[in-house]
Design a protein around this motif. Structure first.
Motif, PDB file in Angstrom:
ATOM      1  N   THR A  38       0.988  -1.169   0.056  1.00 51.89           N
ATOM      2  CA  THR A  38      -0.007   0.001  -0.066  1.00 51.89           C
ATOM      3  C   THR A  38       0.861   1.412   0.036  1.00 51.89           C
ATOM      4  O   THR A  38       0.454   2.320  -0.831  1.00 51.89           O
ATOM      5  CB  THR A  38      -0.906   0.167   1.218  1.00 51.89           C
ATOM      6  OG1 THR A  38      -1.724  -1.049   1.474  1.00 51.89           O
ATOM      7  CG2 THR A  38      -1.685   1.200   1.343  1.00 51.89           C
ATOM      8  N   TRP A  42       1.825   4.375  -3.366  1.00 51.05           N
ATOM      9  CA  TRP A  42       1.475   5.895  -2.772  1.00 51.05           C
ATOM     10  C   TRP A  42       3.124   6.602  -2.922  1.00 51.05           C
ATOM     11  O   TRP A  42       2.808   8.036  -3.210  1.00 51.05           O
ATOM     12  CB  TRP A  42       1.000   5.926  -1.301  1.00 51.05           C
ATOM     13  CG  TRP A  42       0.359   7.366  -1.122  1.00 51.05           C
ATOM     14  CD1 TRP A  42       0.965   8.319  -0.324  1.00 51.05           C
ATOM     15  CD2 TRP A  42      -0.916   7.741  -1.583  1.00 51.05           C
ATOM     16  NE1 TRP A  42       0.012   9.502  -0.128  1.00 51.05           N
ATOM     17  CE2 TRP A  42      -0.920   9.038  -1.018  1.00 51.05           C
ATOM     18  CE3 TRP A  42      -2.171   7.137  -2.342  1.00 51.05           C
ATOM     19  CZ2 TRP A  42      -2.175   9.885  -1.253  1.00 51.05           C
ATOM     20  CZ3 TRP A  42      -3.001   8.067  -2.713  1.00 51.05           C
ATOM     21  CH2 TRP A  42      -2.876   9.456  -2.118  1.00 51.05           C
ATOM     22  N   GLY A 167      -3.241   3.135   5.319  1.00 52.64           N
ATOM     23  CA  GLY A 167      -3.748   4.462   5.276  1.00 52.64           C
ATOM     24  C   GLY A 167      -3.550   5.436   6.419  1.00 52.64           C
ATOM     25  O   GLY A 167      -3.407   6.427   6.417  1.00 52.64           O
ATOM     26  N   ILE A 249      -5.791   2.429  -8.400  1.00 50.79           N
ATOM     27  CA  ILE A 249      -6.378   2.860  -7.083  1.00 50.79           C
ATOM     28  C   ILE A 249      -5.769   4.020  -6.549  1.00 50.79           C
ATOM     29  O   ILE A 249      -6.521   5.232  -6.334  1.00 50.79           O
ATOM     30  CB  ILE A 249      -6.610   1.814  -5.995  1.00 50.79           C
ATOM     31  CG1 ILE A 249      -7.542   0.760  -6.622  1.00 50.79           C
ATOM     32  CG2 ILE A 249      -6.921   2.202  -4.796  1.00 50.79           C
ATOM     33  CD1 ILE A 249      -7.869  -0.511  -5.772  1.00 50.79           C
ATOM     34  N   PRO A 250      -4.326   4.156  -6.305  1.00 54.00           N
ATOM     35  CA  PRO A 250      -3.840   5.479  -5.978  1.00 54.00           C
ATOM     36  C   PRO A 250      -3.979   6.648  -6.931  1.00 54.00           C
ATOM     37  O   PRO A 250      -4.388   7.800  -6.316  1.00 54.00           O
ATOM     38  CB  PRO A 250      -2.236   5.050  -5.950  1.00 54.00           C
ATOM     39  CG  PRO A 250      -1.970   3.866  -6.797  1.00 54.00           C
ATOM     40  CD  PRO A 250      -3.343   2.946  -6.726  1.00 54.00           C
ATOM     41  N   THR A 253      -7.844   7.603  -6.178  1.00 52.03           N
ATOM     42  CA  THR A 253      -7.875   7.998  -5.027  1.00 52.03           C
ATOM     43  C   THR A 253      -7.817   9.506  -4.911  1.00 52.03           C
ATOM     44  O   THR A 253      -8.282  10.450  -4.451  1.00 52.03           O
ATOM     45  CB  THR A 253      -7.357   7.433  -4.085  1.00 52.03           C
ATOM     46  OG1 THR A 253      -7.406   5.932  -4.113  1.00 52.03           O
ATOM     47  CG2 THR A 253      -7.452   7.771  -2.517  1.00 52.03           C
ATOM     48  N   LYS A 254      -6.376   9.953  -5.420  1.00 55.94           N
ATOM     49  CA  LYS A 254      -5.848  11.141  -5.358  1.00 55.94           C
ATOM     50  C   LYS A 254      -6.429  12.104  -6.387  1.00 55.94           C
ATOM     51  O   LYS A 254      -6.569  13.325  -6.157  1.00 55.94           O
ATOM     52  CB  LYS A 254      -4.349  11.062  -5.569  1.00 55.94           C
ATOM     53  CG  LYS A 254      -3.665  12.378  -5.387  1.00 55.94           C
ATOM     54  CD  LYS A 254      -2.143  12.200  -5.269  1.00 55.94           C
ATOM     55  CE  LYS A 254      -1.428  13.420  -4.622  1.00 55.94           C
ATOM     56  NZ  LYS A 254       0.003  13.093  -4.375  1.00 55.94           N
ATOM     57  N   LYS A 259      -9.126  12.085  -2.409  1.00 54.49           N
ATOM     58  CA  LYS A 259      -9.019  11.687  -0.974  1.00 54.49           C
ATOM     59  C   LYS A 259      -7.441  11.640  -0.566  1.00 54.49           C
ATOM     60  O   LYS A 259      -6.617  11.747  -1.265  1.00 54.49           O
ATOM     61  CB  LYS A 259      -9.725  10.326  -0.799  1.00 54.49           C
ATOM     62  CG  LYS A 259     -11.251  10.313  -1.078  1.00 54.49           C
ATOM     63  CD  LYS A 259     -12.026  11.110  -0.243  1.00 54.49           C
ATOM     64  CE  LYS A 259     -13.419  10.981  -0.448  1.00 54.49           C
ATOM     65  NZ  LYS A 259     -14.157  11.731   0.564  1.00 54.49           N
ATOM     66  N   GLU A 261      -4.314   9.656   2.295  1.00 54.62           N
ATOM     67  CA  GLU A 261      -3.960   8.303   2.329  1.00 54.62           C
ATOM     68  C   GLU A 261      -4.887   7.418   3.251  1.00 54.62           C
ATOM     69  O   GLU A 261      -4.866   6.418   2.597  1.00 54.62           O
ATOM     70  CB  GLU A 261      -2.580   8.697   3.154  1.00 54.62           C
ATOM     71  CG  GLU A 261      -1.522   9.257   2.372  1.00 54.62           C
ATOM     72  CD  GLU A 261      -1.529  10.760   2.859  1.00 54.62           C
ATOM     73  OE1 GLU A 261      -0.546  11.388   2.761  1.00 54.62           O
ATOM     74  OE2 GLU A 261      -2.605  11.386   3.267  1.00 54.62           O
ATOM     75  N   TYR A 264      -7.308   6.209   0.791  1.00 53.15           N
ATOM     76  CA  TYR A 264      -6.689   5.215  -0.238  1.00 53.15           C
ATOM     77  C   TYR A 264      -6.602   3.834   0.450  1.00 53.15           C
ATOM     78  O   TYR A 264      -6.757   2.836   0.090  1.00 53.15           O
ATOM     79  CB  TYR A 264      -5.138   5.807  -0.662  1.00 53.15           C
ATOM     80  CG  TYR A 264      -4.229   4.851  -1.132  1.00 53.15           C
ATOM     81  CD1 TYR A 264      -4.590   4.103  -2.317  1.00 53.15           C
ATOM     82  CD2 TYR A 264      -2.990   4.546  -0.398  1.00 53.15           C
ATOM     83  CE1 TYR A 264      -3.807   3.117  -2.909  1.00 53.15           C
ATOM     84  CE2 TYR A 264      -2.288   3.598  -1.109  1.00 53.15           C
ATOM     85  CZ  TYR A 264      -2.426   3.014  -2.294  1.00 53.15           C
ATOM     86  OH  TYR A 264      -1.523   2.090  -2.618  1.00 53.15           O
TER      87      TYR A 264
END
Length: 303
Positions: A38, A42, A167, A249-250, A253-254, A259, A261, A264
Protein backbone atom coordinates in the motif's frame (compact mmCIF):
# COMPACT_ATOMS: atom_id res chain seq x y z
CA UNK A 1 -0.90 -44.30 17.06
CA UNK A 2 -1.69 -41.35 14.81
CA UNK A 3 -4.17 -38.83 16.12
CA UNK A 4 -7.55 -38.74 14.40
CA UNK A 5 -8.18 -35.61 12.36
CA UNK A 6 -11.72 -34.63 11.39
CA UNK A 7 -11.33 -33.56 7.75
CA UNK A 8 -14.80 -31.96 7.89
CA UNK A 9 -13.55 -29.45 10.45
CA UNK A 10 -13.18 -26.09 8.62
CA UNK A 11 -9.85 -25.55 10.38
CA UNK A 12 -8.63 -29.15 10.30
CA UNK A 13 -5.28 -28.34 8.68
CA UNK A 14 -4.30 -26.24 11.69
CA UNK A 15 -4.13 -29.41 13.78
CA UNK A 16 -0.91 -30.13 11.90
CA UNK A 17 1.77 -28.56 14.09
CA UNK A 18 4.02 -27.69 11.13
CA UNK A 19 1.21 -26.08 9.16
CA UNK A 20 0.07 -24.17 12.25
CA UNK A 21 3.55 -22.66 12.73
CA UNK A 22 3.61 -21.66 9.06
CA UNK A 23 0.06 -20.29 9.03
CA UNK A 24 0.47 -18.14 12.16
CA UNK A 25 3.70 -16.69 10.80
CA UNK A 26 1.97 -15.90 7.51
CA UNK A 27 -0.93 -14.25 9.39
CA UNK A 28 1.48 -11.65 10.73
CA UNK A 29 3.73 -11.35 7.68
CA UNK A 30 0.96 -10.91 5.10
CA UNK A 31 -0.43 -7.92 6.98
CA UNK A 32 3.07 -6.44 6.89
CA UNK A 33 3.35 -7.14 3.15
CA UNK A 34 0.08 -5.31 2.51
CA UNK A 35 1.35 -2.43 4.64
CA UNK A 36 4.38 -2.22 2.34
CA UNK A 37 2.46 -2.72 -0.92
CA UNK A 38 0.00 0.00 0.00
CA UNK A 39 2.77 2.43 0.94
CA UNK A 40 4.90 1.63 -2.14
CA UNK A 41 2.34 2.72 -4.73
CA UNK A 42 1.53 5.88 -2.76
CA UNK A 43 5.24 6.63 -2.36
CA UNK A 44 5.88 6.31 -6.11
CA UNK A 45 2.90 8.54 -6.90
CA UNK A 46 4.02 11.12 -4.32
CA UNK A 47 7.55 11.25 -5.76
CA UNK A 48 6.63 11.27 -9.46
CA UNK A 49 3.01 12.51 -9.74
CA UNK A 50 2.96 10.45 -12.95
CA UNK A 51 0.58 7.63 -13.86
CA UNK A 52 3.08 6.30 -16.40
CA UNK A 53 5.90 6.09 -13.85
CA UNK A 54 3.63 4.34 -11.33
CA UNK A 55 2.78 1.82 -14.04
CA UNK A 56 6.44 1.42 -14.99
CA UNK A 57 7.35 0.73 -11.37
CA UNK A 58 4.70 -1.98 -11.06
CA UNK A 59 5.66 -3.47 -14.42
CA UNK A 60 9.30 -3.72 -13.38
CA UNK A 61 8.27 -5.37 -10.12
CA UNK A 62 6.48 -8.20 -11.95
CA UNK A 63 8.77 -8.54 -15.00
CA UNK A 64 11.11 -11.07 -13.33
CA UNK A 65 8.13 -13.38 -12.75
CA UNK A 66 7.36 -13.26 -16.45
CA UNK A 67 10.83 -14.35 -17.54
CA UNK A 68 12.12 -16.36 -14.59
CA UNK A 69 9.09 -18.21 -13.19
CA UNK A 70 9.59 -21.37 -15.28
CA UNK A 71 13.22 -21.62 -14.19
CA UNK A 72 12.31 -20.74 -10.60
CA UNK A 73 9.85 -23.63 -10.40
CA UNK A 74 12.47 -26.08 -11.66
CA UNK A 75 15.09 -24.74 -9.25
CA UNK A 76 12.70 -24.94 -6.29
CA UNK A 77 12.11 -28.64 -7.02
CA UNK A 78 15.84 -29.29 -6.66
CA UNK A 79 16.28 -27.69 -3.23
CA UNK A 80 14.66 -27.98 0.21
CA UNK A 81 11.76 -25.54 0.35
CA UNK A 82 12.27 -24.74 4.02
CA UNK A 83 15.84 -23.59 3.40
CA UNK A 84 14.79 -21.60 0.31
CA UNK A 85 12.03 -19.85 2.25
CA UNK A 86 14.38 -18.91 5.06
CA UNK A 87 16.63 -17.27 2.44
CA UNK A 88 13.85 -15.48 0.51
CA UNK A 89 12.01 -14.30 3.62
CA UNK A 90 15.28 -12.99 5.09
CA UNK A 91 16.00 -11.08 1.86
CA UNK A 92 12.50 -9.58 1.84
CA UNK A 93 12.99 -8.50 5.45
CA UNK A 94 16.29 -6.78 4.55
CA UNK A 95 14.63 -4.98 1.61
CA UNK A 96 11.85 -3.70 3.88
CA UNK A 97 14.31 -2.39 6.48
CA UNK A 98 16.44 -0.74 3.78
CA UNK A 99 13.41 1.02 2.33
CA UNK A 100 12.39 2.34 5.74
CA UNK A 101 15.94 3.56 6.37
CA UNK A 102 16.14 5.37 3.00
CA UNK A 103 12.78 7.03 3.59
CA UNK A 104 13.66 8.21 7.10
CA UNK A 105 17.01 9.57 5.87
CA UNK A 106 15.24 11.24 2.90
CA UNK A 107 17.59 9.60 0.40
CA UNK A 108 14.84 7.75 -1.48
CA UNK A 109 14.11 8.66 -5.10
CA UNK A 110 12.47 7.10 -8.13
CA UNK A 111 15.58 5.41 -9.66
CA UNK A 112 16.34 3.80 -6.29
CA UNK A 113 12.74 2.57 -6.11
CA UNK A 114 13.10 0.97 -9.55
CA UNK A 115 16.11 -0.99 -8.28
CA UNK A 116 14.09 -2.16 -5.28
CA UNK A 117 11.15 -3.07 -7.54
CA UNK A 118 13.43 -5.31 -9.59
CA UNK A 119 14.92 -6.86 -6.44
CA UNK A 120 11.47 -7.55 -4.99
CA UNK A 121 10.37 -9.08 -8.28
CA UNK A 122 13.33 -11.47 -8.41
CA UNK A 123 12.96 -12.55 -4.77
CA UNK A 124 9.19 -13.06 -5.06
CA UNK A 125 9.66 -15.13 -8.21
CA UNK A 126 11.28 -17.77 -6.01
CA UNK A 127 9.42 -17.06 -2.76
CA UNK A 128 5.80 -17.36 -3.93
CA UNK A 129 5.94 -20.79 -5.64
CA UNK A 130 8.12 -22.12 -2.81
CA UNK A 131 5.56 -20.97 -0.21
CA UNK A 132 2.60 -22.37 -2.14
CA UNK A 133 4.18 -25.76 -2.80
CA UNK A 134 5.48 -25.96 0.77
CA UNK A 135 1.86 -26.24 1.95
CA UNK A 136 1.69 -29.76 0.45
CA UNK A 137 4.61 -30.90 2.59
CA UNK A 138 3.13 -29.31 5.71
CA UNK A 139 -0.51 -30.39 5.44
CA UNK A 140 -0.30 -33.55 3.30
CA UNK A 141 -2.70 -34.65 0.57
CA UNK A 142 -5.59 -35.39 2.93
CA UNK A 143 -5.77 -31.85 4.30
CA UNK A 144 -4.46 -30.03 1.24
CA UNK A 145 -7.78 -28.49 0.13
CA UNK A 146 -8.46 -27.24 3.64
CA UNK A 147 -4.91 -25.88 3.93
CA UNK A 148 -5.25 -24.01 0.62
CA UNK A 149 -8.57 -22.54 1.75
CA UNK A 150 -7.01 -21.43 5.05
CA UNK A 151 -4.10 -19.85 3.17
CA UNK A 152 -6.59 -17.97 1.00
CA UNK A 153 -8.48 -16.89 4.11
CA UNK A 154 -5.21 -15.68 5.60
CA UNK A 155 -4.22 -13.73 2.48
CA UNK A 156 -7.58 -12.04 2.05
CA UNK A 157 -7.90 -11.18 5.73
CA UNK A 158 -4.56 -9.40 5.39
CA UNK A 159 -5.94 -7.60 2.31
CA UNK A 160 -8.64 -6.12 4.51
CA UNK A 161 -6.54 -5.29 7.58
CA UNK A 162 -3.20 -4.29 6.02
CA UNK A 163 -4.23 -1.46 3.68
CA UNK A 164 -6.57 0.06 6.28
CA UNK A 165 -3.75 0.23 8.84
CA UNK A 166 -1.35 1.48 6.16
CA UNK A 167 -3.70 4.32 5.19
CA UNK A 168 -3.93 5.49 8.79
CA UNK A 169 -0.15 5.24 9.28
CA UNK A 170 0.58 7.04 6.00
CA UNK A 171 -1.64 9.93 7.03
CA UNK A 172 -0.62 10.25 10.69
CA UNK A 173 2.88 8.78 11.07
CA UNK A 174 4.61 8.57 7.70
CA UNK A 175 5.67 6.07 5.05
CA UNK A 176 8.81 4.74 6.70
CA UNK A 177 6.95 3.04 9.53
CA UNK A 178 4.96 0.89 7.07
CA UNK A 179 8.16 -0.60 5.65
CA UNK A 180 9.72 -0.96 9.11
CA UNK A 181 6.69 -2.85 10.45
CA UNK A 182 6.77 -5.10 7.40
CA UNK A 183 10.40 -5.89 8.15
CA UNK A 184 9.51 -6.79 11.73
CA UNK A 185 6.66 -9.02 10.56
CA UNK A 186 9.11 -11.38 8.82
CA UNK A 187 10.55 -12.31 12.21
CA UNK A 188 7.34 -14.27 12.92
CA UNK A 189 7.71 -16.19 9.65
CA UNK A 190 11.36 -17.01 10.28
CA UNK A 191 10.61 -18.24 13.81
CA UNK A 192 7.85 -20.45 12.41
CA UNK A 193 10.13 -21.83 9.70
CA UNK A 194 12.85 -22.70 12.20
CA UNK A 195 10.27 -24.52 14.37
CA UNK A 196 8.94 -26.54 11.43
CA UNK A 197 10.40 -30.03 11.15
CA UNK A 198 9.89 -31.55 7.69
CA UNK A 199 13.48 -32.49 6.89
CA UNK A 200 15.72 -30.71 4.42
CA UNK A 201 15.89 -33.27 1.61
CA UNK A 202 14.75 -32.11 -1.85
CA UNK A 203 12.63 -34.30 -4.10
CA UNK A 204 14.95 -37.09 -5.20
CA UNK A 205 13.19 -37.72 -8.51
CA UNK A 206 13.63 -34.19 -9.80
CA UNK A 207 17.21 -33.92 -8.64
CA UNK A 208 18.37 -36.50 -11.16
CA UNK A 209 16.77 -34.72 -14.11
CA UNK A 210 17.93 -31.59 -15.89
CA UNK A 211 16.23 -28.24 -15.31
CA UNK A 212 15.32 -27.78 -18.99
CA UNK A 213 13.74 -31.23 -19.07
CA UNK A 214 11.65 -30.33 -16.00
CA UNK A 215 10.42 -27.14 -17.68
CA UNK A 216 9.53 -28.86 -20.95
CA UNK A 217 7.75 -31.64 -19.07
CA UNK A 218 5.71 -29.10 -17.11
CA UNK A 219 4.73 -27.21 -20.29
CA UNK A 220 3.77 -30.45 -22.02
CA UNK A 221 1.63 -31.52 -19.06
CA UNK A 222 -0.10 -28.13 -18.99
CA UNK A 223 -0.82 -28.31 -22.73
CA UNK A 224 -2.32 -31.81 -22.48
CA UNK A 225 -4.37 -31.17 -19.34
CA UNK A 226 -7.45 -29.21 -20.36
CA UNK A 227 -8.41 -28.11 -16.84
CA UNK A 228 -4.95 -26.73 -16.05
CA UNK A 229 -4.65 -25.10 -19.48
CA UNK A 230 -7.99 -23.32 -19.09
CA UNK A 231 -7.00 -22.22 -15.59
CA UNK A 232 -3.71 -20.80 -16.88
CA UNK A 233 -5.52 -18.89 -19.65
CA UNK A 234 -8.01 -17.51 -17.13
CA UNK A 235 -5.17 -16.38 -14.85
CA UNK A 236 -3.45 -14.72 -17.82
CA UNK A 237 -6.61 -12.76 -18.68
CA UNK A 238 -7.11 -11.72 -15.04
CA UNK A 239 -3.50 -10.58 -14.63
CA UNK A 240 -3.56 -8.50 -17.83
CA UNK A 241 -6.95 -6.85 -17.45
CA UNK A 242 -7.85 -6.97 -13.74
CA UNK A 243 -4.74 -7.04 -11.56
CA UNK A 244 -3.75 -3.44 -12.31
CA UNK A 245 -5.34 -2.02 -9.17
CA UNK A 246 -1.91 -1.14 -7.73
CA UNK A 247 -1.66 1.46 -10.50
CA UNK A 248 -5.29 2.55 -10.78
CA UNK A 249 -6.43 2.87 -7.16
CA UNK A 250 -3.84 5.42 -5.92
CA UNK A 251 -4.44 7.52 -9.05
CA UNK A 252 -8.21 7.25 -8.72
CA UNK A 253 -8.04 8.10 -5.01
CA UNK A 254 -5.87 11.19 -5.43
CA UNK A 255 -7.07 12.70 -8.71
CA UNK A 256 -10.69 11.54 -9.09
CA UNK A 257 -11.99 11.14 -5.54
CA UNK A 258 -9.57 13.73 -4.09
CA UNK A 259 -9.06 11.65 -0.95
CA UNK A 260 -6.01 11.43 1.31
CA UNK A 261 -3.87 8.46 2.38
CA UNK A 262 -6.51 7.13 4.78
CA UNK A 263 -9.11 7.09 2.01
CA UNK A 264 -6.64 5.27 -0.23
CA UNK A 265 -6.05 2.60 2.43
CA UNK A 266 -9.74 2.03 3.08
CA UNK A 267 -10.45 1.85 -0.66
CA UNK A 268 -7.83 -0.89 -1.03
CA UNK A 269 -9.21 -2.71 2.01
CA UNK A 270 -12.69 -2.80 0.51
CA UNK A 271 -11.34 -4.95 -2.32
CA UNK A 272 -10.38 -7.64 0.16
CA UNK A 273 -13.84 -7.91 1.72
CA UNK A 274 -15.38 -9.79 -1.22
CA UNK A 275 -12.38 -12.09 -1.53
CA UNK A 276 -12.45 -12.73 2.21
CA UNK A 277 -16.11 -13.72 1.99
CA UNK A 278 -15.27 -16.25 -0.72
CA UNK A 279 -12.40 -17.68 1.32
CA UNK A 280 -14.65 -18.03 4.38
CA UNK A 281 -17.23 -19.83 2.26
CA UNK A 282 -14.57 -22.30 1.07
CA UNK A 283 -13.51 -23.00 4.65
CA UNK A 284 -17.02 -23.35 6.07
CA UNK A 285 -18.84 -24.92 3.09
CA UNK A 286 -21.11 -27.79 4.16
CA UNK A 287 -20.34 -27.16 7.82
CA UNK A 288 -23.75 -27.35 9.54
CA UNK A 289 -22.45 -26.34 12.96
CA UNK A 290 -19.41 -24.32 11.96
CA UNK A 291 -19.39 -21.96 14.95
CA UNK A 292 -19.62 -24.82 17.44
CA UNK A 293 -16.79 -26.60 15.61
CA UNK A 294 -14.63 -23.47 15.73
CA UNK A 295 -15.03 -23.30 19.52
CA UNK A 296 -14.24 -27.01 19.93
CA UNK A 297 -11.27 -26.74 17.57
CA UNK A 298 -9.72 -23.80 19.43
CA UNK A 299 -10.02 -25.71 22.73
CA UNK A 300 -8.36 -28.77 21.13
CA UNK A 301 -5.45 -27.03 19.39
CA UNK A 302 -4.74 -24.39 22.02
CA UNK A 303 -5.52 -26.15 25.33
Amino acid sequence: MAAYIDVNNPFAALKSKNFRYFWIGQCISLIGIWLQNTALSWLVLTLTKSAFLVGLFNALQFTPQLFLSLFAGAIIDHFPKKKLLIITQSLLMIVAFLLSFLIWTKVINYPILLVFALALGIINTFDMPARQSFVIELAGQELLINAVALNSLNFNLARVIGPAIAGILLKNVGMGVCFFLNGLSFIAVLIGLFLIDVGLKPLSETKSRGMLKDILEGLKYTKNNRVILQTMILILIMNVFIMNFNVLIPLYTKYILHKDEAGYGFLLSSMGIGALSGALFCCLYKQKTCFKKIVFFISDVFP
